[in-house]
Write an enzyme that holds these catalytic residues in place. Structure first.
Site, mmCIF file in Angstrom:
data_model
loop_
_atom_site.group_PDB
_atom_site.id
_atom_site.type_symbol
_atom_site.label_atom_id
_atom_site.label_comp_id
_atom_site.label_asym_id
_atom_site.label_seq_id
_atom_site.Cartn_x
_atom_site.Cartn_y
_atom_site.Cartn_z
ATOM 1 N N SER A 188 0.825 -1.203 0.000
ATOM 2 C CA SER A 188 0.000 0.000 0.000
ATOM 3 C C SER A 188 0.868 1.265 0.000
ATOM 4 C CB SER A 188 -0.960 -0.051 1.195
ATOM 5 O OG SER A 188 -1.946 0.944 1.104
ATOM 6 N N ASP A 350 -9.296 -3.092 -5.918
ATOM 7 C CA ASP A 350 -9.119 -4.078 -4.841
ATOM 8 C C ASP A 350 -9.957 -3.742 -3.608
ATOM 9 O OD1 ASP A 350 -7.782 -1.973 -3.599
ATOM 10 O OD2 ASP A 350 -5.805 -2.906 -3.658
ATOM 11 N N HIS A 380 -7.643 -5.263 -0.627
ATOM 12 C CA HIS A 380 -6.407 -4.498 -0.452
ATOM 13 C C HIS A 380 -5.678 -4.904 0.826
ATOM 14 C CE1 HIS A 380 -3.883 -0.894 -1.051
ATOM 15 N NE2 HIS A 380 -3.973 -0.713 0.255
#
Length: 412
Positions: A188, A350, A380
């Site tokens: 991320s 996602d 995610h």
């Protein structure tokens, strides 16, 4: 505020972990976590509080994540963790009377679980991945290193810039101690942190110290979802938390501007609309004016050019992401104003980052090995806990890591 990520219970994960074979070929690893994926501690001695329920003074305690405090005393928690922006000096700092620190730099201790009081590793983040790497032959604190950071700050601030320097030193230290080049793993926003680090280094430094980079779920071009927290606050699924009660806190994070949709990539796509106006990524000045947060214009300019070009990083890369889940594509506030929650139109992604943004690593080319692996219907947050992803990471690391060789006379 960022939502705690809960560990999925999957027999598939346990199966793959049991099949991992220890290998002496695995080189050292440095893990760079995502937004809110490591603990943050605070000590307070505040001149005043926002409520009689809030403590005015306390020795060091876990600020992120303390689930009981977040849900039970949201206003107190938000006032302790928010940043304060001084428009005259263009600087960000903690709220008055608040000190913060990031525990466990260099180790994975503060990244494996966010709230260790929650049983059965339910607040686990990198716990399963680190366990798999240990099973494969690596050692916590020696050949598995963690690089937690204060996720409120981007590299455009003093605190963020200091982190970039510490991350560089950690890579060098880990490589020198093992005599092998380092594999970087990031998730991320950690992908943006790592991309920024690599962009600041010479090619000679990257060739000496970095074996490969495995970015997971990188928000390369930003995420439409971020605009919601700026406009009306976003509780991100945390129960009993009113989005408006954390809006000021969320707006204060420098990184919540870094994660906004990048104009270069989102173009003229309508991202936010009301009954009288549409906003694209080209309209941020008007957007911040209309939501009543004029300081947002300058805060966005601070981070606008950090990583927005999404240039090839000059190291071997395996880029991993997932598609196939409903992901916020646009927000419609109608005539209700920005103190109400919007109607959402979803697109592909996602569940957090838009497909357009995730797929930007597909374009990388050059003399290094750039490859992409796509997964389907993995959220995610769960990408770093999913058995198939972890299994693949261990496979790639098992391909080995080159020795450092003699150090150049000058390496910058």
């Amino acid at each position: 505020m960022v939502a705690p990520m809960l560990l999925p219970r999957s027999s598939l994960i346990l199966y793959w972990l049991s099949t991992v074979v220890a290998s002496t070929e695995l080189g050292p690893v440095v893990i760079v976590p995502g937004d809110g994926s490591n603990q943050l501690e605070a000590r307070i001695d505040k001149p005043s509080t926002v409520s009689w329920r809030c403590s005015k003074k306390s020795d060091w305690f876990r600020l992120w994540l303390d689930t009981a405090m977040l849900i039970g005393d949201t206003t107190c928690w938000a006032d302790n963790i928010k940043l304060v922006y001084d428009e005259m000096t263009d600087t960000l700092s903690n709220n008055a009377g608040v000190e913060t620190r990031v525990p466990g730099f260099g180790s994975t201790s503060s990244m494996e679980e966010l709230d260790p009081r929650i049983p059965r590793h339910a607040s686990g983040v990198f716990f399963k991945m680190v366990e798999a790497l240990v099973k494969a032959g690596l050692v916590r604190g020696k050949t598995i290193r963690g690089a937690p950071y204060d996720f409120r700050y981007a590299p455009s601030s003093t605190v963020g810039a200091e982190y970039t320097g510490k991350l560089r030193q950690l890579v060098e230290e880990t490589a020198n101690a093992s005599g092998r080049r380092v594999s970087l793993i990031s998730h991320s926003m950690g992908c943006l942190q790592t991309h920024y680090l690599l962009g600041q280094q010479s090619q000679a430094w990257k060739d000496r110290y970095v074996e490969r980079w495995i970015p997971i779920s990188g928000p390369w071009g930003g995420s439409t979802k971020e605009l919601r927290l700026h406009a009306s606050g976003d509780s991100e699924g945390v129960p009993l938390v009113n989005p408006l009660s954390i809006r000021e806190e969320q707006r204060s994070y420098e990184t919540n501007f870094w994660l906004m949709p990048v104009p270069r990539w989102f173009g003229k796509q309508t991202l936010v609309s009301t009954s009288s106006k549409n906003y694209t990524a080209q309209d941020y000045d008007a957007f911040f004016e209309d939501i009543g947060f004029q300081a947002g214009r300058q805060l966005y300019r601070r981070i606008a050019n950090l990583t927005s070009a999404v240039e090839a990083p000059g190291v071997n890369v395996l880029c991993m992401y997932s598609l196939g889940l409903d992901t916020v594509e646009s927000l419609n506030y109608g005539s209700n104003g920005f103190d109400k929650q919007p109607a959402v139109v979803n697109g592909d992604g996602d569940g957090t980052v838009n497909a357009l943004s995730l797929k930007l690593c597909d374009q990388w080319s050059g003399p290094y090995k750039y490859s992409v692996e796509r997964f389907q219907n993995v959220t995610h947050a769960n990408m770093i806990m999913e058995g198939a992803v972890i299994h693949r990471i261990v496979q790639v690391l098992s391909e080995g890591s080159a020795s450092l060789g003699p150090a150049p006379a000058l390496l910058v």
